[in-house]
Enzyme design. Structure first.
Site, mmCIF file in Angstrom:
data_model
loop_
_atom_site.group_PDB
_atom_site.id
_atom_site.type_symbol
_atom_site.label_atom_id
_atom_site.label_comp_id
_atom_site.label_asym_id
_atom_site.label_seq_id
_atom_site.Cartn_x
_atom_site.Cartn_y
_atom_site.Cartn_z
ATOM 1 N N CYS A 190 0.198 8.014 -21.251
ATOM 2 C CA CYS A 190 -0.306 6.749 -21.787
ATOM 3 C C CYS A 190 0.504 6.372 -23.023
ATOM 4 C CB CYS A 190 -1.784 6.878 -22.152
ATOM 5 S SG CYS A 190 -2.503 5.379 -22.857
ATOM 6 N N THR A 192 -0.381 3.461 -24.842
ATOM 7 C CA THR A 192 -1.174 2.420 -25.499
ATOM 8 C C THR A 192 -1.011 2.465 -27.017
ATOM 9 O OG1 THR A 192 -2.802 2.265 -23.725
ATOM 10 C CG2 THR A 192 -3.522 1.597 -25.927
#
Length: 351
Positions: A190, A192
């Site tokens: 990830c 993000t």
């Protein structure tokens, strides 16, 4: 703008302090949990570890492996299986080892209704657990969908997320979620936090959300950030009722991914579900209004998942013996975290 001055902690920032124990062997530890869910009224009994609803992890083959294992682990299936594949699986295996995953789009809701309709024709209705999954669980639109699904499917056990703060855990529980999924940005594939600057250290997120959810009769699932079995024990020690694993369960025979050979070594591909790879595969590419928030990596082929499960479950049992917890449910009561600056000696490598 405001700044919170108190330190938030991740798994790498702490160790569990050992305590006097009367346990003679790891075999004496019961790592299964039993829960009754607030809204559905359904019961769960098993090891509360869930395979993440990611390509290569939340697969039908993984669910079958968990079923054969017999410890009660479950797999959150990816959102992208065709209706026919899902119907065939549920008819043959039932739903004990799975969570049906969906997002908030009308297409996702219509697909689930088609699956349920086809199963109903055969007098089979084994879909009892659903994972309502979005990257950002803070939108009002997401809350509205949770309420809608609770109204439409009162018998379903609903896991919903992701969030990282107590007030939103409470909001989701009060809106109809039985389990709140906790984690923004901690996953191994990830990006993000890199792309948005948004996130929350996972250990503190679990502590905050568990405290809020448990006060309302709800449960929490820690999603992301575990890299070794000890991290799973820390998540349970912090108050997680379930722990969802992605990277730790990737690369196995059950991944349903192609195995490639490079310089005599075998690898499989693993990628985040908001990566270029995933969005190209499932949506024809990255939409022009957003950025990719995941990466794609080649990870060593690991063989059958059973070998990894032995390490994972053995590590949890051992953690319980170190603090004198005869059952997994006692671990959070027996856990004292100590702040550390280093927890692993890597002089001879990281493995």
């Amino acid at each position: 703008m405001r700044i919170e001055e108190d330190v938030k902690l991740d798994f790498k920032d702490v160790l569990i302090r050992p305590k006097r124990s009367t346990l003679a062997t790891r075999k004496d530890v019961n790592i299964k949990r039993e829960y009754k869910f607030r809204w559905s009224g359904k019961n769960f009994s098993g090891v509360p570890i869930i395979a993440a609803n990611m390509d290569g992890v939340g697969t039908l083959e993984m669910a079958c492996a968990f079923e054969r294992d017999g410890n009660g682990l479950t797999a959150a299936l990816t959102k992208h299986y065709p209706v026919d594949d899902l119907v065939s699986f549920y008819k043959e295996h039932g739903g004990a080892s799975t969570w049906y995953s969906l997002g908030v789009s009308d297409r996702d809701l219509d697909k689930m209704k088609k699956v349920l309709k086809e199963l109903k024709k055969s007098v089979v209705q084994p879909v009892e657990k659903i994972c309502l999954d979005v990257a950002n669980g803070y939108s009002q639109a997401f809350i509205d969908v949770v309420k809608r699904i609770r109204e439409d499917f009162p018998q379903m056990t609903i896991m919903a997320g992701n969030v990282v703060t107590g007030e939103m855990a409470e909001e989701l529980i009060l809106s109809g979620a039985d389990i709140v999924k906790v984690g923004i940005g901690p996953g191994s594939v990830c990006t993000t936090r890199k792309m948005t600057g948004v996130g929350y250290p996972q250990l503190s997120a679990i502590i905050d959300c568990a405290d809020a959810a448990h006060g309302l009769g709800g449960h929490v699932c820690s999603d992301g950030g575990c890299t070794v079995p000890g991290d799973i024990s820390k998540a349970f020690g912090a108050g997680a009722d379930f722990v969802m694993l992605g990277g730790m369960l990737a690369g196995h025979d059950q991944s349903e991914c192609k195995i490639v050979e490079k310089e005599g070594k075998k690898f499989t591909q693993f990628y985040g579900m908001s990566s270029d790879t995933a969005m190209t595969k499932h949506a024809g590419g990255v939409a022009n209004y957003r950025a990719s928030e995941g990466k794609t990596v080649d990870i060593p082929y690991r063989g059958d998942v059973q070998d990894s499960l032995q390490d994972i479950l053995g590590g949890i049992r051992s953690a319980c013996t170190y603090v004198g917890a005869k059952q997994l449910k006692e671990l959070s009561k027996r856990t004292t975290f100590v702040r550390v600056t280093q927890q692993i000696n890597n002089i001879f490598g990281t493995s």
